[in-house]
Scaffold this active site. Structure first.
Site, PDB file in Angstrom:
ATOM      1  N   GLY A  70       0.754  -1.189   0.020  1.00 45.47           N
ATOM      2  CA  GLY A  70      -0.092   0.172  -0.135  1.00 45.47           C
ATOM      3  C   GLY A  70       0.874   1.238   0.082  1.00 45.47           C
TER       4      GLY A  70
ATOM      5  N   GLY B  90       2.416   3.426   1.380  1.00 47.21           N
ATOM      6  CA  GLY B  90       3.035   4.109   2.739  1.00 47.21           C
ATOM      7  C   GLY B  90       3.756   5.472   3.039  1.00 47.21           C
TER       8      GLY B  90
ATOM      9  N   LYS C 121       4.005  11.531  -3.545  1.00 49.34           N
ATOM     10  CA  LYS C 121       4.814  10.533  -2.942  1.00 49.34           C
ATOM     11  C   LYS C 121       5.683  11.480  -1.896  1.00 49.34           C
ATOM     12  CE  LYS C 121       7.383   6.854  -4.992  1.00 49.34           C
ATOM     13  NZ  LYS C 121       7.993   6.456  -6.387  1.00 49.34           N
TER      14      LYS C 121
ATOM     15  N   ARG D  43      -2.685  -1.386  -9.807  1.00 51.38           N
ATOM     16  CA  ARG D  43      -1.255  -2.316  -9.960  1.00 51.38           C
ATOM     17  C   ARG D  43      -1.976  -3.808  -9.953  1.00 51.38           C
ATOM     18  NH1 ARG D  43       2.630   0.979  -7.262  1.00 51.38           N
ATOM     19  NH2 ARG D  43       1.659   2.982  -6.588  1.00 51.38           N
TER      20      ARG D  43
ATOM     21  N   ASP E 264       3.704  -5.066  -7.469  1.00 50.87           N
ATOM     22  CA  ASP E 264       3.172  -3.834  -7.187  1.00 50.87           C
ATOM     23  C   ASP E 264       3.610  -2.715  -7.933  1.00 50.87           C
ATOM     24  OD1 ASP E 264       5.544  -4.833  -5.313  1.00 50.87           O
ATOM     25  OD2 ASP E 264       5.335  -2.526  -4.567  1.00 50.87           O
TER      26      ASP E 264
HETATM   27  P1  AMP Z   1       8.522   1.289  -3.750  1.00 46.99           P
HETATM   28  O1  AMP Z   1       9.977   0.673  -3.622  1.00 46.99           O
HETATM   29  O2  AMP Z   1       8.592   2.751  -3.768  1.00 46.99           O
HETATM   30  O3  AMP Z   1       7.745   0.633  -4.857  1.00 46.99           O
HETATM   31  O4  AMP Z   1       7.889   1.064  -2.435  1.00 46.99           O
HETATM   32  C1  AMP Z   1       7.674  -0.195  -1.841  1.00 46.99           C
HETATM   33  C2  AMP Z   1       6.589  -0.214  -0.624  1.00 46.99           C
HETATM   34  O5  AMP Z   1       7.306   0.260   0.476  1.00 46.99           O
HETATM   35  C3  AMP Z   1       5.350   0.715  -0.818  1.00 46.99           C
HETATM   36  O6  AMP Z   1       4.403   0.028  -0.153  1.00 46.99           O
HETATM   37  C4  AMP Z   1       5.860   1.957  -0.371  1.00 46.99           C
HETATM   38  O7  AMP Z   1       4.721   2.668   0.043  1.00 46.99           O
HETATM   39  C5  AMP Z   1       6.739   1.457   0.822  1.00 46.99           C
HETATM   40  N1  AMP Z   1       7.569   2.470   1.267  1.00 46.99           N
HETATM   41  C6  AMP Z   1       8.713   2.995   0.447  1.00 46.99           C
HETATM   42  N2  AMP Z   1       9.548   3.835   1.157  1.00 46.99           N
HETATM   43  C7  AMP Z   1       8.675   4.204   2.215  1.00 46.99           C
HETATM   44  C8  AMP Z   1       8.993   5.098   3.323  1.00 46.99           C
HETATM   45  N3  AMP Z   1      10.094   5.908   3.279  1.00 46.99           N
HETATM   46  N4  AMP Z   1       8.086   5.396   4.244  1.00 46.99           N
HETATM   47  C9  AMP Z   1       6.916   4.409   4.221  1.00 46.99           C
HETATM   48  N5  AMP Z   1       6.839   3.617   3.246  1.00 46.99           N
HETATM   49  C10 AMP Z   1       7.488   3.445   2.231  1.00 46.99           C
HETATM   50 MG    MG Z   2       6.248   0.983  -5.902  1.00 46.68          MG
END
Ligand code: AMP
Ligand code: MG
Length: 469
Positions: free
Chosen positions: A88, A90, A111, A181, A250
């Site tokens: 989800g 985050g 983001k 997704r 995702d």
């Molecule tokens: P991503 O690598 O950007 O595709 O993110 C993968 C998952 O990790 C997703 O659920 C993001 O929302 C979560 N996520 C990545 N970085 C952070 C962060 N700094 N704080 C909270 N959630 C994160």
């Molecule tokens: Mg992602």
């Protein structure tokens, strides 16, 4: 006083159609947002006034301050092959949807807007460098004609973001056809609430693949359309040497747009085993593995859709399996047509292409520069074993290639990894000039200019990327 809510009126069809897949949540307040870069062209396309976005109310919108009805999106996903039931948004939020000037429904999403209940201990933040990286690579992909999400803006928050070092924080405002997704379907399927899954599928059909609604089995047809869209997309990546780097389920859209530019990078020298991401130890997401990984992800998509496709799982598998098999043909057709165009040929010649790729690999030739040099008659200089190239070139030449046509499809300018890193380092230290110049350059991928010669230089030595967290 004008507020963020006065600048744009969002609709919320996704939250309306699948309330079980969103969580109402607000962005963390940003006290003094500073605009780093605004995509004027995209703003206009969305029917927004770029000047208004530069005003305080516009900046508030771009970081989500005072925007009502924002939601974090639920999704699951296979990350490097391992299933996570709850990922989800985050650190992200959907502001809402707007209809652009061409009548298309687009998501505006943030983001780095603070932690949500999906943060799993993460800080919910994003740093300036990775957000500018997503901005620039997305614009490069768009200019190359490859379906992609695009950045509307990057706004500095003034918040420190603690990673290995303390970095300046930013919020990225991103536009997508939608944020649905493969992982969204996995999440919905895992709830075992078939009505929810059906609502999601109906929303996706109506929004992205409306022709599927007319088919005898709309959900099977949805699956086919996504298979074909992803086959086409990944072929386009391969033809420009793009390595996504983190093709988790995702990070694969139902719309067929490229999404989530984290550790992505473009090939310099050609090699199918090329990996840039520091965390991809096994090479799962190597350049040459991307088609196979896409098909693997699509099999996960099919699994999520099975309950909708037929009365029994056995029947559904029987229907979905040949459709999944269409991926290979669709991928190869797109890749072969694209490769023929890159070589200026009317028809694909498998042996000629195989021999070329072996030569490029063995002689460590720059993938992008090769095709331009080939058209311009200077490719020989890129090879150590010139006799081997000459022999190949004679075969190619005999087919009567159209050199002018080649230069319309082969880019001169891709985001060169080392230059992008330098530009991001400068930007994080407060100097945006190198970033803005590079942005100009990658927005004109087919336009050689003497003053931009340095942007065609490959980096020296291996390049490593890190996930954009
Ligand atoms: P991503 O690598 O950007 O595709 O993110 C993968 C998952 O990790 C997703 O659920 C993001 O929302 C979560 N996520 C990545 N970085 C952070 C962060 N700094 N704080 C909270 N959630 C994160
Ligand atoms: Mg992602």
């Amino acid at each position: 006083m004008t507020t963020a809510a006065d600048i744009v009126t969002f609709s919320h069809t996704y939250a309306r159609d699948v309330p079980g897949l969103v969580l109402r949540w607000s962005a963390a307040e940003v006290e003094s947002p500073q605009l780093l870069v605004l995509n004027d062209e995209l703003a206009v396309e969305l029917g927004l006034d770029p000047a208004a976005l530069r005003e305080p109310a516009g900046l508030a919108l771009l970081v989500g301050n005072g925007v009502p009805d924002t939601v974090a999106l639920a999704y699951a996903g296979h990350q490097f092959g391992n299933y996570s039931p709850r990922l989800g948004d985050g650190r992200a939020l959907l502001l809402g949807e707007l209809i652009d000037t061409a009548g298309r429904r687009r998501d505006l999403h943030l983001k780095g807007s603070g932690p949500t209940p999906f943060a799993r201990g993460g800080d919910g933040l994003a740093a300036v460098g990775p957000m500018l990286r997503e901005y620039l690579v997305g614009e490069a992909m768009h200019a190359l004609g490859i379906p992609t999400t695009r950045a509307l803006a990057v706004v500095a928050t003034g918040r420190p973001v603690v990673r290995e070092q303390v970095l300046p924080g930013a919020v990225l405002a991103r536009v997508a056809a939608s944020h649905i997704r493969v992982g969204t379907f996995q999440f919905a399927a895992a709830t075992r609430d078939e009505a929810l899954l059906r609502s999601l599928a109906d929303h996706a059909v109506a929004r992205h693949h409306p022709e599927a609604a007319e088919a005898p089995n709309p959900y099977l047809e949805l699956f086919r359309r996504v298979v074909l869209a992803q086959a086409e997309l990944v072929a386009r990546w391969m033809l420009v040497g793009f390595v996504h780097g983190v093709m988790n389920t995702d990070n694969m859209t139902i719309s067929g747009e490229t999404i989530d530019y984290g550790p992505c990078a473009f090939l310099d020298t050609y090699h199918p085993a090329t990996v840039f991401s520091s965390i991809d130890h096994g090479g799962r997401y190597a350049y040459g593995n991307q088609p196979a990984v896409a098909q693997w992800n699509l099999a996960r998509f099919a699994e999520a859709l099975l309950p909708l496709m037929a009365d029994t799982p056995e029947q559904a598998v029987e229907l979905a399996t040949p459709v999944l098999g269409e991926f290979a043909d669709a991928y190869h057709a797109a890749y072969r047509a694209g490769m023929a165009a890159k070589l200026g040929l009317a028809e694909h010649d498998q042996q000629l292409v195989d021999d070329l790729l072996a030569l490029l690999r063995d002689q460590r030739v720059d993938f992008t520069n090769f095709f331009r040099a080939l058209a311009d008659g200077t490719a020989r200089d890129l090879f150590l074993d010139r006799a081997a190239f000459d022999a190949w070139e004679a075969r190619w030449s005999a087919l009567g290639p159209d050199r002018a046509a080649m230069n319309r499809v082969n880019p001169v300018h891709i985001p060169r990894n080392h230059l992008l890193e330098d530009a991001l380092t400068a930007a994080a230290a407060g100097d945006l000039a190198p970033f803005l110049e590079m942005l100009e350059v990658v927005r004109r991928p087919f336009e050689p200019r003497p003053e931009w010669a340095r942007y065609t230089q490959p980096g020296t030595g291996p390049f490593v990327t890190f996930c954009g967290t």
